[in-house]
Each structure stands twice: as C-alpha cells, then as structure tokens.
Write an enzyme that holds these catalytic residues in place. Structure first.
Site, PDB file in Angstrom:
ATOM      1  CG  ASN A  95     -18.789 -29.825 -19.399  1.00 19.76           C
ATOM      2  OD1 ASN A  95     -19.440 -30.542 -20.142  1.00 19.76           O
ATOM      3  ND2 ASN A  95     -17.472 -29.875 -19.361  1.00 19.76           N
ATOM      4  N   GLY A 136     -20.569 -32.222 -13.943  1.00 22.52           N
ATOM      5  CA  GLY A 136     -20.780 -33.337 -13.013  1.00 22.52           C
ATOM      6  C   GLY A 136     -20.782 -32.810 -11.587  1.00 22.52           C
ATOM      7  CB  SER A 139     -20.291 -38.417 -20.543  1.00 14.25           C
ATOM      8  OG  SER A 139     -20.838 -37.789 -19.416  1.00 14.25           O
ATOM      9  CE1 TYR A 142     -19.047 -39.385 -15.263  1.00 18.37           C
ATOM     10  CE2 TYR A 142     -19.135 -40.120 -17.543  1.00 18.37           C
ATOM     11  CZ  TYR A 142     -19.225 -39.113 -16.606  1.00 18.37           C
ATOM     12  OH  TYR A 142     -19.493 -37.839 -17.005  1.00 18.37           O
ATOM     13  NE  ARG A 192     -15.163 -29.814 -15.767  1.00 22.18           N
ATOM     14  CZ  ARG A 192     -15.896 -30.855 -16.187  1.00 22.18           C
ATOM     15  NH1 ARG A 192     -16.788 -31.418 -15.414  1.00 22.18           N
ATOM     16  NH2 ARG A 192     -15.720 -31.332 -17.408  1.00 22.18           N
ATOM     17  CG  ASP A 239     -13.306 -29.277 -18.923  1.00 20.20           C
ATOM     18  OD1 ASP A 239     -13.394 -28.738 -17.807  1.00 20.20           O
ATOM     19  OD2 ASP A 239     -13.996 -30.258 -19.265  1.00 20.20           O
ATOM     20  CD  GLU A 266     -16.052 -30.567 -22.700  1.00 20.10           C
ATOM     21  OE1 GLU A 266     -17.177 -30.495 -23.196  1.00 20.10           O
ATOM     22  OE2 GLU A 266     -15.650 -31.549 -22.054  1.00 20.10           O
ATOM     23  CD  GLU A 286     -41.914 -43.145  -7.326  1.00 14.34           C
ATOM     24  OE1 GLU A 286     -42.422 -44.131  -7.891  1.00 14.34           O
ATOM     25  OE2 GLU A 286     -41.303 -43.205  -6.248  1.00 14.34           O
TER      26      GLU A 286
END
Ligand SMILES: Nc1ncnc2c1ncn2[C@@H]1O[C@H](COP(=O)(O)OP(=O)(O)O)[C@@H](O)[C@H]1O
Ligand SMILES: [Mg+2]
Length: 378
Positions: A327, A331, A201, A270, A309, A311, A325, A64
């Site tokens: 986003n 995700g 998150s 998660y 998204r 919610d 909220e 890299e």
C-alpha cells in the site's frame, strides 16, 4: 514547511482518506509545519479555504473555494476556479488570481488519498506536470502498488514468494464463465479469494469455498474492475511492516493483524471493533527478519518511494511467508498500523510525517537533476 494536504477524492476509500488526513494534519501541525488542507470531493472537485475537511465530512460548505492545479510548472501552485454559469474562466484569468487564492509557495504536497485517482499514479502524474514535490510513490510506483496482478507478476519474477494466483478479465468471465471457473478449480482449488485487481480496503474481496461462491465472488469483483485476480486461499497469520525511505528504505518492526471476522474484510477493518493489531508481532526473530528483508525488496521492486506498508501471509503449518500486497499510501489514522509500527520503532507520528515530507523534497531534488532538454552537439 508549508504542506498542502490532499484528502477525499474520487475513490471508494474517500471516507477512510478523511480519517487519515485528520490525523496527518494534526501530526504535521504538532511538528510545527503550516498545513493547507485541500479537499477533493467525491466528484473530483478541489476545495481550499474555509474548512475543507469539515465540508467533506459533513457536507456543509462554508467559505471553501474551488481551485485547480495547472498541469504546467509555475510559481502559482493552485489557482482559483470561479465557475460562472457552470463554466470555468479561461486559464489566463486563473493564473492572475493565484495571489488572491494565497496558495502560491507550498513547499510540498502530501496526498493522503487512498485508492483510485489518488494512490494509483494518476494524481501523481499531475504533480509531475506541475513540478511540485509530493510525498510518497511516483507515477510508476503508485500504479504498480495499485495493480495486484502486475505487482505479483513482478515480485514473482524477482524471486519473492507470492501465493498462486490467476488473472481473469471481466470480458473472459462474461463470455465463458464455465471455462474460467474450471481453470480456477484446476489450478487453485478451494478455498480461493476473488478480488478486483485495482482496489483496496477489501472492497469487492470474497472468499470462495465452492463453485457457487466462486461464481458469486467473481461477479462481485467484476463490478469494480475489468481485471480481477483470483488467489489460492492461504490459511495464514497476517503480518504487516512499515517501510520508510527513498533509495535506501528501512523497515519498521513487524505487526500482526488479528481480524475479527473470517477474513480481514471491510467491516472488520473499519466498522466492527473486533480486529486487533499486535505490535510487535509474536513471531520468532528469523521470521521477523525475513519479513523486514522481503518488505524492503518488495518496496524497491515496485519503485515505491517515501513510504509504504507491505502485507504478508505467514502460512500456518508450513511457516511459509508470502508477500500479499503493498500500500503506497497506507491508512494513516492514529490507530492505523503504519504510524503505530513506526511509533513502536522509535519514530513518533509528528516525526514520521516530517520525515515523509523531507523524503518528498529529496526525491524532487534528485529528479530535478535530470535533463529535460537535449541538443545535438556540433
Ligand atoms: N490469498 C489469500 N489467502 C487468505 N486470505 C486472503 C487472501 N487474499 C486476501 N485475503 C484476506 O482478504 C483481506 C483483503 O485482501 P487484500 O489482498 O489485502 O486486499 P485489500 O487491498 O483490499 O486490502 C486480507 O487482509 C486477508 O484477510
Ligand atoms: Mg490488504
């Protein structure tokens, strides 16, 4: 298309971003696009070449190279940074090395970045200065999508249903904690939720059922942000909707989250496998219609673009809906709600990422129509 996919970043959601990016890259390739992976380390360094996704996931770097994006329009896109004795070469040298880096001519950038410095308008500002098309919300939409206090104030002002909340600064909290807690108890009561205003998150989010827990929750949230939001706890089902589009966005089918914990915290999202997504949500048609209408309204209110998204809480007993909220870079793993909602709405993952990249180009073209010079006519 030749798509630069950015992931990682200086954010508590760095790891989540790596998982999202893996799925987005795969879907873009499946759709026949050429992907240039661009990794951003936790310290904020940009890496290309080799395998940046592997490098960031494993910590094993191979070939890299460090690159930078210059904050000026030009054909070179990303330029190599070759630190000598820890110092970067001057700009002139960097521009000259662009060809070597082989990164000129990206058609569009796809920042699969969650949270700070990725989803909050900061990196979007760099893309604007560099004049490159990029997926998702712009500077303002991203910043509004990030700040839970400002977005709720805006939604409420436009007549969208939002649960009662208070904005608290870390300064007020540290100076007069008792006054702040008295105010919260009087205006919101228990249970209530304490959160950093700008995070995601569920990091720093707590539920408080008494003053001791409130005190604790405020202190936790104050570790992450100088501005906090405290909300009335809503005993609710959690519904989520995908939105796709620019000026005329459309909403996906509605999904429901069944958190495998007392609330949908970081572990439930998660780590533990107990949470479930139900698609489509088992709610009456008038509820899902209303959720989809509100999702589009909430999206437009914060001037989001491309994707988001939104919610919701559906309060048990009252059947009232509240927007919780938005986003602006939700995700994006294969099992994430956003791509699953669209799949259930007839848009498979490869088609979804292609559409998002196309929306980025459409938005870029629309913005390019704006004049950036002005001359007084004689
Ligand atoms: N006002 C509230 N009433 C009930 N539950 C809440 C409330 N606010 C947050 N929660 C719970 O906490 C979770 C995380 O809060 P959220 O505002 O969505 O923050 P994040 O941006 O971190 O996802 C929600 O999914 C929900 O389970
Ligand atoms: Mg949430």
């Amino acid at each position: 298309m030749r798509v630069g996919v950015l992931f990682g970043g200086r954010s508590g959601e760095h790891q989540v971003s790596l998982h999202s990016a893996r799925a987005v890259i795969h879907a873009l390739q499946q759709a026949g696009h050429e992907v240039v992976p661009i990794g951003i380390t936790s310290e904020g360094r940009w890496l290309v070449g080799g395998d940046p996704l592997h490098a960031l996931s494993s910590g094993e770097h191979t070939s890299e190279r460090a690159v930078a994006m210059l904050p000026q329009p030009g054909a070179y896109g990303l330029v190599a940074v070759q630190p000598t004795n820890g110092e970067a070469p001057p700009i002139e040298d960097l521009a000259g090395q662009a060809g070597q880096a082989g990164l000129a001519g990206l058609d569009v950038l796809f920042p699969v970045l969650h949270g700070t410095y990725g989803e909050d308008g900061t990196v979007q500002g760099l893309f604007e200065l560099a004049a490159v098309p990029y997926a998702g919300a712009g500077v303002l939409g991203s910043a509004l999508g990030m700040d839970k206090v400002v977005q709720k104030t805006l939604w409420r002002g436009m007549g969208l249903p939002v649960a009662d909340y208070l904005s608290v600064t870390r300064r007020d909290l540290e100076r007069s904690p008792q006054v702040v807690m008295d105010l919260i108890e009087q205006s919101l009561g228990y249970p209530c939720f304490t959160k950093p205003a700008n995070l995601g998150s569920s990091v720093g989010v707590s539920k408080a059922s008494n003053r001791t827990e409130l005190d604790q929750g405020l202190k936790v949230a104050a570790q992450y942000d100088a501005k906090l939001i405290v909300e009335r706890g809503v005993d609710a089902r959690e519904l989520e909707v995908g939105v796709l589009g620019n000026e005329e966005p459309t909403a996906s089918v509605v999904g429901e989250i069944l958190p495998g914990a007392e609330f949908y915290d970081y572990r439930a999202k998660y780590i533990d496998n107990g949470s479930q997504a139900i698609i489509p949500a088992d709610v009456p048609a008038h509820i899902s219609d209303e959720v989809r209408r509100l999702a589009v309204a909430a999206f437009k209110a914060v001037t989001a673009s491309g994707l988001a998204r939104v919610d919701f809480f559906l309060e048990r007993g009252t059947e009232r809906l509240y927007v919780n909220e938005i986003n602006t870079m939700p995700g994006f793993t294969e099992i994430s709600m956003y791509p699953k909602l669209w799949e259930a709405s007839g848009v498979p993952f490869p088609e979804l990422v292609t559409r998002i990249a196309e929306l980025a180009l459409e938005r870029y073209q629309e913005r390019s129509r704006n004049r950036t010079t002005y001359a007084v006519e004689e």
